[in-house]
Design a protein around this motif. Structure first.
Motif, PDB file in Angstrom:
ATOM      1  N   GLY A   3       6.925   7.641   8.425  1.00 35.46           N
ATOM      2  CA  GLY A   3       5.968   7.330   9.410  1.00 35.46           C
ATOM      3  C   GLY A   3       4.640   8.243   9.517  1.00 35.46           C
ATOM      4  O   GLY A   3       3.995   8.230  10.378  1.00 35.46           O
ATOM      5  N   ARG A   4       4.499   8.493   8.118  1.00 32.11           N
ATOM      6  CA  ARG A   4       3.258   9.570   8.008  1.00 32.11           C
ATOM      7  C   ARG A   4       2.327   8.912   6.899  1.00 32.11           C
ATOM      8  O   ARG A   4       2.788   8.097   6.218  1.00 32.11           O
ATOM      9  N   THR A   5       1.129   9.479   7.164  1.00 31.02           N
ATOM     10  CA  THR A   5       0.139   8.891   6.137  1.00 31.02           C
ATOM     11  C   THR A   5       0.245   9.479   4.834  1.00 31.02           C
ATOM     12  O   THR A   5       0.625  10.759   4.607  1.00 31.02           O
ATOM     13  N   ILE A   6       0.069   8.895   3.809  1.00 32.00           N
ATOM     14  CA  ILE A   6       0.192   9.253   2.430  1.00 32.00           C
ATOM     15  C   ILE A   6      -0.973   9.667   1.863  1.00 32.00           C
ATOM     16  O   ILE A   6      -2.044   8.911   1.871  1.00 32.00           O
ATOM     17  N   SER A   7      -1.263  11.012   1.490  1.00 31.93           N
ATOM     18  CA  SER A   7      -2.575  11.641   1.249  1.00 31.93           C
ATOM     19  C   SER A   7      -2.287  11.866  -0.374  1.00 31.93           C
ATOM     20  O   SER A   7      -1.201  11.767  -1.081  1.00 31.93           O
ATOM     21  N   GLY A   8      -3.210  12.455  -0.940  1.00 32.19           N
ATOM     22  CA  GLY A   8      -3.195  12.852  -2.516  1.00 32.19           C
ATOM     23  C   GLY A   8      -3.526  11.898  -3.487  1.00 32.19           C
ATOM     24  O   GLY A   8      -3.038  12.088  -4.432  1.00 32.19           O
ATOM     25  N   LEU A   9      -3.893  10.682  -3.091  1.00 34.17           N
ATOM     26  CA  LEU A   9      -4.168   9.695  -4.188  1.00 34.17           C
ATOM     27  C   LEU A   9      -5.259  10.115  -5.067  1.00 34.17           C
ATOM     28  O   LEU A   9      -6.070  10.951  -4.870  1.00 34.17           O
ATOM     29  N   PRO A  10      -4.873   9.592  -6.373  1.00 30.56           N
ATOM     30  CA  PRO A  10      -5.884   9.934  -7.458  1.00 30.56           C
ATOM     31  C   PRO A  10      -7.552   9.632  -7.231  1.00 30.56           C
ATOM     32  O   PRO A  10      -7.683   8.638  -6.418  1.00 30.56           O
ATOM     33  N   ALA A  12       0.753  -1.113  -0.056  1.00 28.40           N
ATOM     34  CA  ALA A  12       0.019   0.052  -0.081  1.00 28.40           C
ATOM     35  C   ALA A  12       0.822   1.203   0.005  1.00 28.40           C
ATOM     36  O   ALA A  12       0.596   2.304  -0.707  1.00 28.40           O
ATOM     37  N   VAL A  13       2.071   1.036   0.875  1.00 35.13           N
ATOM     38  CA  VAL A  13       2.607   2.501   0.907  1.00 35.13           C
ATOM     39  C   VAL A  13       3.468   2.679  -0.346  1.00 35.13           C
ATOM     40  O   VAL A  13       3.559   3.755  -1.264  1.00 35.13           O
ATOM     41  N   ILE A  14       4.236   1.496  -1.118  1.00 31.55           N
ATOM     42  CA  ILE A  14       4.919   1.876  -2.377  1.00 31.55           C
ATOM     43  C   ILE A  14       3.698   2.114  -3.382  1.00 31.55           C
ATOM     44  O   ILE A  14       4.290   2.720  -4.158  1.00 31.55           O
ATOM     45  N   SER A  57      -1.958   4.614   5.263  1.00 30.20           N
ATOM     46  CA  SER A  57      -1.412   4.777   6.860  1.00 30.20           C
ATOM     47  C   SER A  57      -0.074   3.632   6.603  1.00 30.20           C
ATOM     48  O   SER A  57      -0.012   2.715   6.059  1.00 30.20           O
ATOM     49  N   PRO A  58       0.992   4.061   7.307  1.00 27.18           N
ATOM     50  CA  PRO A  58       1.984   3.115   7.429  1.00 27.18           C
ATOM     51  C   PRO A  58       1.914   2.087   8.396  1.00 27.18           C
ATOM     52  O   PRO A  58       2.874   1.134   8.327  1.00 27.18           O
TER      53      PRO A  58
END
Length: 334
Positions: free
Chosen positions: A143-150, A80-82, A238-239
């Motif tokens: 360690g941060r949530t990744i946002s801005g997904l299409p 999910a992260v990558i 989320s990581p």
């Protein structure tokens, strides 16, 4: 009419213990809070267990072949992260999904090669990767949530097919496909043969190593898919998105009567175990039980699942010995 023996009755109760426990659990929660039995809440339970069910089914096959996979939660998280980082960088969901699924295939392949080819202990190997992939996901995401997904990707998380959420439809398809694989294909019989007696499977000419590696690859691929599915549903990554999935999946599998030693199992049992875990977690939330206490209860459920697995194996062994003695006695008399 011949009445069933006490041993056959005991065997029946042991093998269907989870189903009986599920019925009792639903009845108790329904009495304590009638809202539990509402159609809306039952649909909520189905949605809540969809991702867990998707990941538990391939784990069941891994256990059936006499191995175990404790890394599925971390594989889901790393994929999910990558996958999310690739999506954000390219704004192309296809590239992100491909990257995430590739992570699952590679992780599953590593598990399979180290277990089947190198002969390492499957619990130790996958437990090690549980830590490694989880740590790598935290490192890559800082360690941060990744946002801005299409938007085209996150919309999939709430998509419906004929009014039914996509996750539920996927779970039903996965259950049918798993049942068909186990009961109607050569691969299903081969997995059970490998789990039942690896040496005998070798002597039969079965490609034992290839079977084990393939099963691990499928487990890793599905885990990665589940991680991406969770990201789409949450709208961000989320990581620690897959944290705990491995324990819940193993609980479902053992509750479902899949022998931890391998060689036997039913998909219907996995479905019962999945429903039990889903009903238990949902009921505890409805009753406002502390989240910390919920974790304790789920952990104790895993212990109970291991005890149930042992009871099933002992009952099966007694039944086999009893039948063997009867056959021997009949042969002597003849």
């Amino acid at each position: 009419m011949k009445l069933p023996s006490s041993e056959s009755i005991r065997m029946l109760l042991v093998r269907n213990g989870v189903l009986l426990a599920l019925v009792a659990l639903i009845a108790v929660f329904g009495i304590l809070n009638p809202r539990f039995l509402s159609a809306q809440n039952l649909q909520t339970i189905l949605l809540q267990i969809s991702e867990l069910g998707l990941i538990a089914l391939p784990v069941a096959f891994v256990v059936m072949q006499g191995t175990v996979d404790m890394s599925v939660g971390s594989i889901a998280t790393l994929a999910a992260v990558i996958g999310s980082q690739v999506m954000v960088a390219t704004q192309n969901p296809l590239f992100g999904v491909a990257a995430g699924l590739a992570v699952g295939v590679i992780a599953g392949l590593l598990n399979g090669v180290l277990v089947a080819k190198a002969g390492l202990n499957p619990f130790v190997v996958t437990l090690g990767f549980l830590s490694a992939w989880g740590g790598l996901a935290l490192f890559l995401s800082d360690g941060r949530t990744i946002s801005g997904l299409p938007k085209s990707f996150t919309n999939l998380g709430s998509a419906s097919i004929m009014g039914i959420r996509m996750q539920i439809v996927l779970l039903v398809i996965a259950i049918i496909a798993s049942w068909f694989t186990l009961n109607r294909t050569a691969r299903g019989r081969e997995i059970l043969a490998v789990g039942g007696n690896t040496r005998a499977a070798h002597l039969m000419g079965l490609p034992v190593s290839r079977i084990k590696v393939t099963t691990y690859v499928v487990s890793g691929l599905v885990a990665a898919f589940v991680g991406l599915l969770l990201s789409a549903k949450l709208g961000a990554t989320s990581p620690v998105v897959g944290q705990g999935l491995e324990v819940d999946a193993l609980t479902v599998v053992l509750l479902g009567g899949i022998a931890f030693e391998g060689g036997s199992g039913r998909i219907s049992g996995v479905v019962y175990g999945l429903a039990f875990v889903g009903a238990l977690k949902n009921g505890l939330v409805i009753l406002s039980v502390s989240p910390y206490l919920q974790t304790v209860i789920v952990g104790l459920t895993l212990v109970a699942a291991v005890m149930l697995d042992r009871s099933i194996q002992q009952a099966v062994a007694r039944a086999i010995n009893l039948n063997g003695r009867k056959s021997s006695s009949a042969s002597t008399q003849n």
